[in-house]
Motif scaffolding. Structure first.
Motif, PDB file in Angstrom:
ATOM      1  N   ILE A 133     -11.007   7.845  -5.727  1.00 27.49           N
ATOM      2  CA  ILE A 133     -11.375   7.894  -7.143  1.00 27.49           C
ATOM      3  C   ILE A 133     -12.710   7.202  -7.383  1.00 27.49           C
ATOM      4  O   ILE A 133     -13.567   7.688  -8.129  1.00 27.49           O
ATOM      5  N   LEU A 134     -12.917   6.068  -6.714  1.00 29.64           N
ATOM      6  CA  LEU A 134     -14.186   5.355  -6.875  1.00 29.64           C
ATOM      7  C   LEU A 134     -15.356   6.217  -6.418  1.00 29.64           C
ATOM      8  O   LEU A 134     -16.373   6.337  -7.110  1.00 29.64           O
TER       9      LEU A 134
ATOM     10  N   ILE B 141     -10.528  10.803 -15.835  1.00 30.00           N
ATOM     11  CA  ILE B 141     -11.504  10.028 -15.079  1.00 30.00           C
ATOM     12  C   ILE B 141     -12.903  10.105 -15.688  1.00 30.00           C
ATOM     13  O   ILE B 141     -13.663   9.153 -15.654  1.00 30.00           O
TER      14      ILE B 141
ATOM     15  N   VAL C 299      -5.873  14.025  -4.132  1.00 32.00           N
ATOM     16  CA  VAL C 299      -6.906  13.463  -5.015  1.00 32.00           C
ATOM     17  C   VAL C 299      -8.019  14.484  -5.240  1.00 32.00           C
ATOM     18  O   VAL C 299      -8.483  14.685  -6.366  1.00 32.00           O
TER      19      VAL C 299
ATOM     20  N   LEU D  42      -2.680   4.634 -11.996  1.00 35.76           N
ATOM     21  CA  LEU D  42      -3.915   5.098 -11.400  1.00 35.76           C
ATOM     22  C   LEU D  42      -3.970   6.622 -11.337  1.00 35.76           C
ATOM     23  O   LEU D  42      -4.983   7.247 -11.668  1.00 35.76           O
TER      24      LEU D  42
ATOM     25  N   PHE E 116      -6.298   6.390  -2.110  1.00 38.52           N
ATOM     26  CA  PHE E 116      -6.459   7.186  -3.341  1.00 38.52           C
ATOM     27  C   PHE E 116      -7.431   6.515  -4.299  1.00 38.52           C
ATOM     28  O   PHE E 116      -8.214   7.180  -4.954  1.00 38.52           O
ATOM     29  N   TRP E 117      -7.427   5.191  -4.305  1.00 39.10           N
ATOM     30  CA  TRP E 117      -8.345   4.493  -5.204  1.00 39.10           C
ATOM     31  C   TRP E 117      -9.781   4.594  -4.700  1.00 39.10           C
ATOM     32  O   TRP E 117     -10.713   4.820  -5.454  1.00 39.10           O
TER      33      TRP E 117
ATOM     34  N   PHE F 144       1.671   6.601  -6.591  1.00 39.76           N
ATOM     35  CA  PHE F 144       0.564   7.488  -6.930  1.00 39.76           C
ATOM     36  C   PHE F 144       1.018   8.942  -6.923  1.00 39.76           C
ATOM     37  O   PHE F 144       0.618   9.749  -7.760  1.00 39.76           O
TER      38      PHE F 144
ATOM     39  N   ILE G 181      -6.465   9.862 -13.344  1.00 40.73           N
ATOM     40  CA  ILE G 181      -7.380  10.846 -12.749  1.00 40.73           C
ATOM     41  C   ILE G 181      -7.737  11.947 -13.758  1.00 40.73           C
ATOM     42  O   ILE G 181      -8.883  12.390 -13.817  1.00 40.73           O
TER      43      ILE G 181
ATOM     44  N   LEU H  53     -15.991   8.887  -8.849  1.00 39.03           N
ATOM     45  CA  LEU H  53     -16.680   8.372 -10.030  1.00 39.03           C
ATOM     46  C   LEU H  53     -18.165   8.202  -9.759  1.00 39.03           C
ATOM     47  O   LEU H  53     -19.013   8.667 -10.528  1.00 39.03           O
TER      48      LEU H  53
ATOM     49  N   ILE I 172     -19.323  11.809 -10.772  1.00 36.13           N
ATOM     50  CA  ILE I 172     -19.421  11.761 -12.226  1.00 36.13           C
ATOM     51  C   ILE I 172     -20.660  11.014 -12.697  1.00 36.13           C
ATOM     52  O   ILE I 172     -21.368  11.472 -13.588  1.00 36.13           O
ATOM     53  N   TRP I 173     -20.950   9.861 -12.096  1.00 32.31           N
ATOM     54  CA  TRP I 173     -22.124   9.131 -12.546  1.00 32.31           C
ATOM     55  C   TRP I 173     -23.406   9.688 -11.970  1.00 32.31           C
ATOM     56  O   TRP I 173     -24.343   9.996 -12.677  1.00 32.31           O
TER      57      TRP I 173
ATOM     58  N   ILE J 243     -16.406  17.163  -7.020  1.00 32.42           N
ATOM     59  CA  ILE J 243     -15.295  16.230  -6.895  1.00 32.42           C
ATOM     60  C   ILE J 243     -13.975  16.890  -6.590  1.00 32.42           C
ATOM     61  O   ILE J 243     -12.994  16.206  -6.320  1.00 32.42           O
TER      62      ILE J 243
ATOM     63  N   LEU K  66       0.834  -1.208   0.000  1.00 36.50           N
ATOM     64  CA  LEU K  66       0.000   0.000   0.000  1.00 36.50           C
ATOM     65  C   LEU K  66       0.869   1.259   0.000  1.00 36.50           C
ATOM     66  O   LEU K  66       0.597   2.207  -0.741  1.00 36.50           O
TER      67      LEU K  66
ATOM     68  N   MET L  23      -7.891  -1.409   0.822  1.00 34.19           N
ATOM     69  CA  MET L  23      -8.101  -0.429  -0.246  1.00 34.19           C
ATOM     70  C   MET L  23      -7.139   0.728  -0.120  1.00 34.19           C
ATOM     71  O   MET L  23      -7.073   1.367   0.919  1.00 34.19           O
ATOM     72  N   PRO L  24      -6.394   1.007  -1.184  1.00 31.94           N
ATOM     73  CA  PRO L  24      -5.571   2.212  -1.117  1.00 31.94           C
ATOM     74  C   PRO L  24      -6.506   3.419  -1.076  1.00 31.94           C
ATOM     75  O   PRO L  24      -7.470   3.477  -1.834  1.00 31.94           O
TER      76      PRO L  24
ATOM     77  N   ILE M 102      -4.542  -3.720  -6.963  1.00 29.99           N
ATOM     78  CA  ILE M 102      -3.942  -3.414  -5.662  1.00 29.99           C
ATOM     79  C   ILE M 102      -4.788  -4.036  -4.555  1.00 29.99           C
ATOM     80  O   ILE M 102      -4.278  -4.724  -3.669  1.00 29.99           O
ATOM     81  N   VAL M 103      -6.098  -3.812  -4.633  1.00 28.56           N
ATOM     82  CA  VAL M 103      -6.973  -4.321  -3.570  1.00 28.56           C
ATOM     83  C   VAL M 103      -6.834  -5.837  -3.451  1.00 28.56           C
ATOM     84  O   VAL M 103      -6.671  -6.374  -2.350  1.00 28.56           O
TER      85      VAL M 103
END
Lengths: 278, 315, 319
Positions: free
Chosen positions: B152-153, A240, B255, A233, B148-149, A217, A237, B156, B160-161, B167, A210, B145-146, A254-255
């Motif tokens: 981002i999720l 995105i 982020v 990743l 930063f990811w 990142f 962005i 999103l 965005i959706w 954001i 991580l 879970m990182p 990664i997860v």
């Protein structure tokens, strides 16, 4: 606990088994990356930029037209290698200092303890950031930085465990037989505190991965065009809204990798040393 | 009570010592770096003489320990130096960003604990039920879970959706939600795990049996006896985790382009802007030490056994 | 008259190695005002039996059959809510290690008062009552001591607090699980003396759980000997001491743990306590019994009345 019984219990431990499967999967992917990846991870083709996932590009392409799937596949090598090296370095440093501090006590112990507390006192990510920036962004420096900020937890636990057993009769006996300190530490104490070390090591791996991807990142890890998961990743962005796949898939990798190691670590803890607090 | 005051003062002194040690260490690391800021920002056409002049002006030609004490003496006057890249006062820069970071991390910290602690108590006291198992698996996934990811999720999905939340940047409270979630969820998982394992540990204690044997009902036993004891390590963790969260804010803030200290630090590091980096790390070091001291004092307050140790401790 | 009557009680622990019958068809009575002692080696099921009376057996233990009649009411049939009003109020319980059994973060006074407040006693009165009860259990300086934390008191003092706490609501039965095992010999004697005194004063029946026949001799009126989850001999303490009938009882008395100072395990009896996941066939004691004959490994012995008020379960009980 006998090996046979351990093996039996491991098979029954669902967390451990799921983790093991994930881990083996990642290892296979990393080893056979060359045969699995359909494309090169660095060849660019602007005519194919930002394509959505398709049968040709299962995870889509990035702004340079590179295949995200292939980049993610090759990226597993970086993540695994860095993770393993970091943990090897930090565990050797941490365990050695912990053994020395715990065994000798006194002034040496106090000095090591102070350094440990000092390392513990600062947020590790900030320290790692500072160190990599100073040394310059590169994978080697990421390894150094993460190892420097995370050995302390090994030292703490190994020290306490060493203190707990150093006055046990069998150690006293070894001392009475004239065994050298080095022999006592490596042949008598170390084998007896192996369980917590194994658990700590497996639990240090996911956090090392991580941290590596976090630094990646922030652009401090492997430099382009190397397929560092964190870097892929973060590059995503900017796109995105039009190409979310660039960021989504490396994140999933990664997860899954980190999850695999976490599950193995948790499972091992249940099996070997259920009351260990990390 | 006087023991506690004495203890607090002792802790303060060691804390100040740690701040010095950390900043000195950092200073030393910075000196190891190849090249310096002047080289970095100077145009190649600038004459070497001019560069020397600049170094003189910034004090960069002096030996490291001189620079350190120079810096330290200014810090004590509240002067953290001037940013090399923007020319602004570092203290001014930090002051503008500090409240945003504290807002984010503070809220996140509070949120984590008010959610995770009751959850830990409930699941631990219903161990081996399906809900407990699901929570344990969920926390391991969140842990993996990182941040930063995760950010981002969330970006999103909600930005965005669904287009319900902004954001990036700061434009009112709605901007706070996504960074806050990103920062809170993974730590929430660790707090939950800690709370749960502490409660499980306390549930094994004999005094819980005594409490039941006395005729207390389950609710009373859980809140008065179990939770009260489990809270001791959890409280320590609350304070210890503040600096970790601030560390994590570098990622979350970058982020979401959140205008806090983490983002500033990140930018300063990329520009090798020493004074700003030093200033921020100094602030974080102080925050760390303060929260450690608060954690220690509070745990002594919550645990009479620690108070007794303090009384007997004549260091 | 029987205050408590345990009838064919069976308790099973479901473990990975299979189900363990920790307590198997145990029956005994505790009469009003008497001190009954359950005696046996550690692991014989005596503590589990005691906890089951409060319905506090730890996971994964389960009461599989039997009755626990307390004043004629079967405690196995009452709701958990009703149990709240029985625990502490009707039945109190103290444990082996008085440090573990007191909550470290509250003063001993707070912990006594907490119980009294269940009966809606006004706070001030409850504190006064706590001080009085501290006097009753012979804690000197009771007005100061109520404000002490458990770790500030000695082991004997803590056990006094436990006893006081559990007697404060005048329960009809006090269960004392190895009340003196963790204490020095001199303190042991004081605590036993105190228990006898308080029995008179509070008119309480006491069920003492112990591995030590010395304690039995000192305070019990009647005694039940347990071995490997089974009751093997029950009777008046004088009759049993005079005429121990079960071979296990005889050996236990000879072992006299107070002299060997072996806590719990009596190494003078050859062999080990059997694994209750796979108990021996027939009489559970037969593998260790010097008098065992063929029938002992084949059928379980029934209780025989040796004399009035003295039962023994042994095929060779006439010995």
């Amino acid at each position: 606990m006998s090996i046979k019984k351990l093996y039996k219990e491991a098979l029954r431990n669902k967390m451990f088994m799921v983790g093991l499967v994930l881990f083996l999967l990642i290892v296979i992917i990393a080893v056979f990356a060359g045969s699995i990846a359909p494309h090169s991870y660095k060849e660019t083709d602007v005519t194919k930029a930002l394509l959505a996932p398709s049968s040709e590009f299962p995870f889509g392409t990035d702004q340079y037209g590179r295949c995200i799937f292939s980049r993610v596949i090759f990226g597993s090598r970086i993540a695994l290698a860095v993770g393993l090296v970091v943990v090897a370095v930090e565990s050797v440093i941490g365990v050695a200092l912990g053994l020395i501090a715990g065994y000798y006590g006194g002034k040496i112990d106090r000095i090591i303890l102070f350094i440990t507390d000092l390392t513990w006192a600062m947020p590790p990510l900030i320290m790692a950031l500072a160190i990599v920036t100073m040394l310059g962004p590169s994978l080697n420096n990421v390894v150094i930085a993460i190892a420097v900020v995370s050995w302390a937890q090994f030292t703490r636990i190994v020290r306490t465990k060493t203190q707990a057993i150093k006055n046990m009769p069998f150690i006293e006996a070894a001392r009475a037989f004239g065994e050298s300190d080095f022999n006592i530490i490596t042949r008598y104490i170390l084998p007896n505190i192996l369980s917590p070390i194994i658990v700590l090591t497996t639990l240090a791996l996911p956090s090392a991965i991580l941290s590596t991807t976090s630094l990646g990142f922030l652009g401090l890890g492997a430099q382009p065009p190397a397929p560092d998961w964190g870097k892929i990743l973060s590059e995503g962005i900017d796109y995105i809204e039009i190409a979310p796949w660039i960021s989504i898939f490396p994140g999933i990798s990664i997860v899954l990798t980190v999850l695999g190691f976490n599950l193995i670590g948790e499972g091992l803890r249940d099996l070997l040393d259920p009351r260990l607090k990390v | 009570m006087s023991d506690m005051i004495e203890y607090t003062i002792k802790r303060l002194f060691t804390g100040i010592f740690v701040i010095f040690a950390v900043t000195a260490l950092l200073f030393a690391i910075m000196q190891l770096m190849p090249g310096d800021a002047i080289q970095l920002i100077a145009n190649p056409r600038v004459s070497p003489e001019r560069i020397e002049e600049l170094r003189e002006a910034w004090g960069l030609n002096k030996p490291a320990y001189v620079q350190y004490f120079y810096w330290l003496s200014h810090v004590l006057k509240g002067d953290l130096g001037t940013s090399i890249s923007t020319g602004q006062q570092v203290s001014v820069l930090i002051k503008a960003r500090f409240p945003y970071t504290m807002l984010l991390t503070g809220l996140s910290l509070i949120l984590q604990y008010i959610i995770a602690v009751p959850l830990g108590l409930i699941t631990a006291s219903n161990k081996n039920t399906r809900a407990d198992g699901i929570m344990v698996v969920l926390t391991i996934i969140l842990w993996s879970m990182p941040p930063f990811w995760l950010g981002i999720l969330l970006m999103l999905v909600f930005g965005i959706w669904l287009k319900v939340l902004p954001i990036s940047g700061y434009s009112g409270l709605s901007s706070l939600i996504l960074p806050l979630m990103t920062m809170t969820l993974p730590s929430l998982a660790s707090v939950f795990r800690l709370a749960r394992s502490e409660v499980l540990e306390v549930l094994r204690e004999k005094y819980v049996l005594t409490a039941y044997a006395k005729g207390l009902n389950r609710k009373r036993v859980l809140t008065f006896h179990v939770l009260r004891n489990a809270l001791i390590p959890v409280t320590v963790m609350f304070f210890l985790s503040l600096p970790w969260l601030i560390g994590g804010s570098v990622i979350v803030e970058s982020v979401f382009a959140w205008p806090g200290m983490g983002g500033l630090l990140w930018k300063a590091i990329s520009n090798q802007d020493y004074p700003v980096v030093q200033g921020i790390i100094f602030i974080i070091a102080i925050l760390t030490v303060i929260s450690n001291i608060l954690g220690d004092i509070l745990s002594a307050f919550l645990d009479p056994r620690i108070r007794l140790e303090i009384k007997g401790d004549n260091l | 008259m029987n205050l408590l009557s345990v009838d064919d009680l069976a308790i099973t622990f479901e473990t990975q190695e299979g189900s363990v019958k920790a307590v198997d068809k145990v029956s005994f009575d505790v009469k009003k005002g008497e001190i009954f002692a359950l005696v046996g080696e550690s692991g014989c099921g005596k503590s589990t039996t005691a906890l089951s009376l409060m319905r506090l057996i730890p996971e994964p233990g389960k009461i599989t059959s039997g009755k626990i009649l307390f004043e004629g009411k079967d405690l196995l049939n009452v709701s958990e809510n009703e149990m709240y009003s029985i625990r502490g109020k009707q039945i109190g319980m103290i444990f082996q290690n008085p440090l573990d059994s007191l909550n470290p973060v509250y003063t001993v006074g707070q912990q006594v008062v907490e119980g009294l407040l269940i009966d809606n006693m006004p706070k001030q009165e409850a504190w006064q009552r706590a001080i009085d009860i501290f006097d009753d259990v012979k804690i000197s300086d009771s007005t100061q001591r109520v404000n002490s934390f458990p770790h500030e008191l000695s082991g004997g003092m803590r056990q006094r607090v436990m006893i006081g706490m559990m007697l404060s609501r005048n329960p009809k039965l006090l269960i004392a699980d190895e009340p003196t095992t963790a204490l020095d010999v001199t303190i042991q004697a004081q605590i036993l003396e105190l228990l006898k005194e308080l029995r008179e004063k509070y008119n309480t029946s006491i069920l003492v759980i112990t591995h030590d026949f010395g304690i039995v001799a000192e305070i019990a009126d009647r005694v039940g000997v347990m071995y490997a989850g089974k009751m093997v001999e029950v009777g008046d303490v004088y009759k049993i001491f005079e005429n121990p009938s079960h071979p296990y009882t005889k050996l236990l008395m000879k072992a006299l743990p107070r002299i060997t100072k072996n806590q719990g395990r009596l190494e003078t009896i050859p062999g080990n306590v059997p694994n209750l996941a796979k108990p021996p066939t027939g009489c559970r004691f037969h593998p260790r019994c010097p008098f065992a004959i063929d029938v002992c490994s084949k059928s379980q012995p029934e209780f025989i009345e040796i004399e009035e008020g003295h039962l023994c379960a042994c095929h060779r009980g006439e010995f």
